[in-house]
Scaffold this active site. Structure first.
Site, PDB file in Angstrom:
ATOM      1  CD  GLU A 203      -3.704  -5.811   3.769  1.00 16.96           C
ATOM      2  OE1 GLU A 203      -3.615  -6.577   2.672  1.00 16.96           O
ATOM      3  OE2 GLU A 203      -2.616  -4.736   3.773  1.00 16.96           O
TER       4      GLU A 203
ATOM      5  CD  GLU B 190      -3.039  -0.980   2.236  1.00 20.63           C
ATOM      6  OE1 GLU B 190      -2.517  -1.296   3.370  1.00 20.63           O
ATOM      7  OE2 GLU B 190      -4.234  -0.743   2.122  1.00 20.63           O
TER       8      GLU B 190
END
Ligand code: NAI
Length: 694
Positions: free
Chosen positions: A132, A112
């Site tokens: 995640e 990210e």
């Protein structure tokens, strides 16, 4: 490349100027996890780069990788500012281009972070992904919003929901990264920035590529199914799909709110517990893991179902293998089957033709033990018969060098007894693979009373090399996993004897989250394996103990499971169907035992089966067969389909109301009756370390 200014920023992100380019290097060993100090260091580094009038910035990681993810230890508590979205906003707001130069892995918050940069380049062997979802979360720092703009919504859904790790070449093909580098990463990053006078280019401002709405929808349906409809999977899909519905700030705020909420969900706590438990399971308390030696060549004796899978697992890890069979016919057949399975992988696109060639070249076959005399480790996977195994081990010991390790893949046999007459019992270890051995992630590493520390640590290290999850056990019938499974299966059979139907038990178990129920599993593995074990145990079985004759009757009727078209179910039409023939066998067994059938709710079935697992696990811990409670949770989730989002049986039990658990144990004790052994459940559950405070 020479530093032109000294490092001026302390902490976990170093800053230097190379010409007009600022270089920020994240240095938080061992994997540059994105902790608070890293986030603060990044902000400070950007401030320094701005102050130095940098024309561009390179962001990279020191040591073995870019960033392996955010620091999970911070996830169970309030996060200290700056949080990752804030760091990314600051990077996006600079007036110079920022390139993420990645190597090793760029995962989760690490990827990210790179998506917040203007450009991304990576070394050839870099792996990139957003795992995640596997931790009960959604990407929380723009992953669901920036990734789809680069790779498309369909691929983003697949990548995020399957927690995929893309190799750099695929990431380049998908448009996730801008270049793959082979030379010095920093030099290449600076050259990349200078090459075309790169402008700022924010991923969040790029419109997603045009895609077929049907393809996106199909990917979403499949991902939700695969993700067992867990709430975080549904949220990840919703967030990706919603791109374009609102402005980017609103969408990012939505994603962050979902992430913040999910961080404290039961699934996320359980999955974080498993994450840390899996790491803890790779060590033995009080043992220096550095004792382990490298294994560079292996031999496999026995090329049946397991031997073939074990060979494939070693070949996949890049180890040369010599396979020994009883005779040329058996050897040729085993090698042909291994060849065919590698070819099938190529056909499915999971292996390149070149990789297949390499693996085939690394495999040799023989019918003489002399062919494996120089191997570092030899594992036997011959018939499950004590006298045969003893003979094989003795011959191996005579053939191999004194330092060589000899492993057995036995499922149930007593390895202490197996090594009794050997000269070097300290060199023997159990390596219990699960079928199919190249696919199943669990590997039980069994230490006998004599196994040396060096051999034990080497077994664990080898498991890691094979990309397996090791779990250390001491010798016991069925070690950890199969012993617990045997108790669970017995309880399931007693439930059927007492009134439940097999399909009802299986439905309750899949309803709990397992992929399959015990009777469907039995049909798949073949009922004859357990039948043979029961016959073996018959002479020592306590005649007072309750015994379910139904599986024996099924076997006697030739119903050995899927392979004979019939077992607990009828497979004549392809899928498993309940069978009146089985109902009759069950009714006869109940009549014979004088049992009046009672009815069970799905919840009662679930609670009885889970309590059985929990009780047996605590007995094993009490006996010292398993090292720590969390190891049992690792075994059951990695090898037996226990739902990961429940954290494993002991973690699950630690979350249950104690009085309800006690009532379940009481019911279990009554159902088993004579011979029931109660484990120290309360004591063990009090020891569960949920890793929340570490
Ligand atoms: P299998 O019957 O498919 O294969 C055994 C192979 O060993 C045969 O190909 C046979 O020709 C060969 N063999 C027998 N004696 C030999 C000797 N003296 N020298 C060389 N080769 C010899 O059996 P399977 O299922 O592969 O099981 C092997 C071992 O793995 C057993 O100890 C079993 O308990 C264990 N195991 C089996 C699992 C399964 O799901 N099938 C799972 C985990 C362990």
């Amino acid at each position: 490349m020479k530093n032109e200014t000294p490092d001026v920023s302390p902490g976990m992100v170093s800053f230097e100027m190379i010409g007009t380019v600022a270089v920020l290097t994240i240095d938080n060993a061992p994997v540059n996890a994105g902790s608070h100090a890293v986030r603060a260091g990044l902000v400070q580094g950007i401030v320094q780069a701005t102050a130095a009038n940098a024309t561009g910035t390179v962001l990279m990681g020191a040591g073995r990788c870019f960033v392996a993810g955010s620091d999970l230890r911070e996830f169970g508590k309030p996060l200290a500012p700056p949080e990752l979205p804030e760091v990314i906003r600051i990077i996006e707001n600079t007036n110079f281009p920022v390139v993420a130069a990645m190597h090793g892995v760029a995962l989760g918050g690490g990827l990210e972070l790179s998506l917040g940069c203007d450009y991304r380049i990576a070394e050839t062997d870099t792996k990139l992904g957003l795992p995640e979802v596997a931790l009960g979360l959604v990407p929380g720092a723009g992953g669901t919003q920036r990734l789809p703009r680069l790779v498309g919504k369909q691929r983003a859904i697949e990548m995020i929901c399957n927690a995929e790790r893309l190799p750099a070449a695929t990431a380049l093909e998908y448009g996730l990264i801008d270049a793959v580098t082979e030379g010095d990463l920093l030099e290449e990053a600076i050259a990349f920035l200078r090459a075309q006078d790169r402008p700022k280019r924010l991923a969040i401002q790029i419109p997603p590529p045009n895609e077929s709405p049907d393809a996106i929808e199909a990917a979403a349906v499949k991902a939700l199914q695969r993700g067992k409809k867990r709430p975080n999977v549904a949220e990840a899909i919703r967030l990706v799909m919603s791109i374009g519905e609102h402005d980017a700030d609103t969408a990012l705020a939505d994603e962050r709110a979902v992430f913040q909420h999910l961080r404290f969900s039961e699934d996320a706590f359980a999955l974080r517990y498993l994450f840390f438990s899996e790491r803890a399971a790779t060590s033995v308390d009080g043992l220096d893991m550095k004792l382990a030696r490298n294994i560079e060549s292996v031999g496999v004796v026995g090329g049946g179902t397991m031997g073939q899978g074990i060979v494939r697992a070693f070949l996949a890890a890049g180890l040369p293998v010599v396979l020994v069979e009883r005779d040329q016919v058996a050897l040729d057949s085993a090698i042909d089957k291994i060849d065919a399975s590698l070819e099938a992988l190529v056909a499915k696109g999971r292996l390149s033709a070149e990789q297949r060639k390499q693996r085939c070249a690394a495999l040799a076959g023989a019918v003489e033990f002399s062919a494996i005399s120089s191997c570092d480790l030899v594992i036997e996977a011959v018939f499950e018969e004590m006298s045969i195994k003893k003979d094989v081990l003795k011959r191996l010991e005579a053939e191999l060098s004194p330092e060589a390790i000899i492993a057995t893949n036995t499922s149930y046999l007593d390895i202490d007894n197996m090594v009794k007459d050997l000269v070097r019992p300290e060199q023997i270890i159990g390596l219990h693979f699960f079928s199919p051995a190249d696919i199943m992630p669990l590997l039980e590493v069994v230490r006998t009373a004599k196994t040396s520390d060096r051999v034990l640590t080497t077994g664990i290290k080898l498991a890691r090399k094979l990309d397996k999850q090791p779990i250390v056990a001491r010798v016991a019938e069925g070690f950890i996993g199969n012993r617990i499974y045997a108790a669970y299966r017995r309880r399931a059979e007693l439930l059927v004897l007492d009134g439940a139907m097999p399909e009802q038990v299986d439905a309750a178990v899949t309803g709990f989250g397992f992929a399959m129920g015990p009777f469907a599993v039995a049909d798949m593995s073949g009922l004859d394996i357990a039948w043979a074990m029961r016959k073996r145990q018959a002479p020592t079985r306590d005649p007072e103990a309750r015994y379910v004759t139904i599986p024996d009757s099924l076997c006697e009727a030739g119903r050995l499971g899927r392979k004979t078209g019939k077992g607990w179910y009828d497979y004549s039409e392809g899928t498993a169907r309940p069978d009146p023939g089985v109902d009759a066998i069950i009714a006869a067994a109940r009549a014979e035992a004088g049992i009046r059938a009672v009815s069970y709710t799905a919840e009662a079935i679930q609670r009885q089966l889970m309590t059985t697992i929990v009780n047996e696990a605590t007995c094993l811990l009490d006996e010292g067969v398993a090292q720590r409670p969390s190891d049992v949770d690792v075994a059951l989730t990695n090898g037996y389909g226990f739902p990961r989002w429940c954290g494993g049986p002991l973690y699950w039990a630690s979350k249950q109301e104690r009085s309800v658990l006690e009532a379940d144990l009481e019911a279990l004790s009554k159902a088993i009756g004579h011979g029931f052994k109660a484990g120290p459940v309360a004591d063990i559950l009090n020891q569960i370390d949920t890793f929340q405070e570490s």
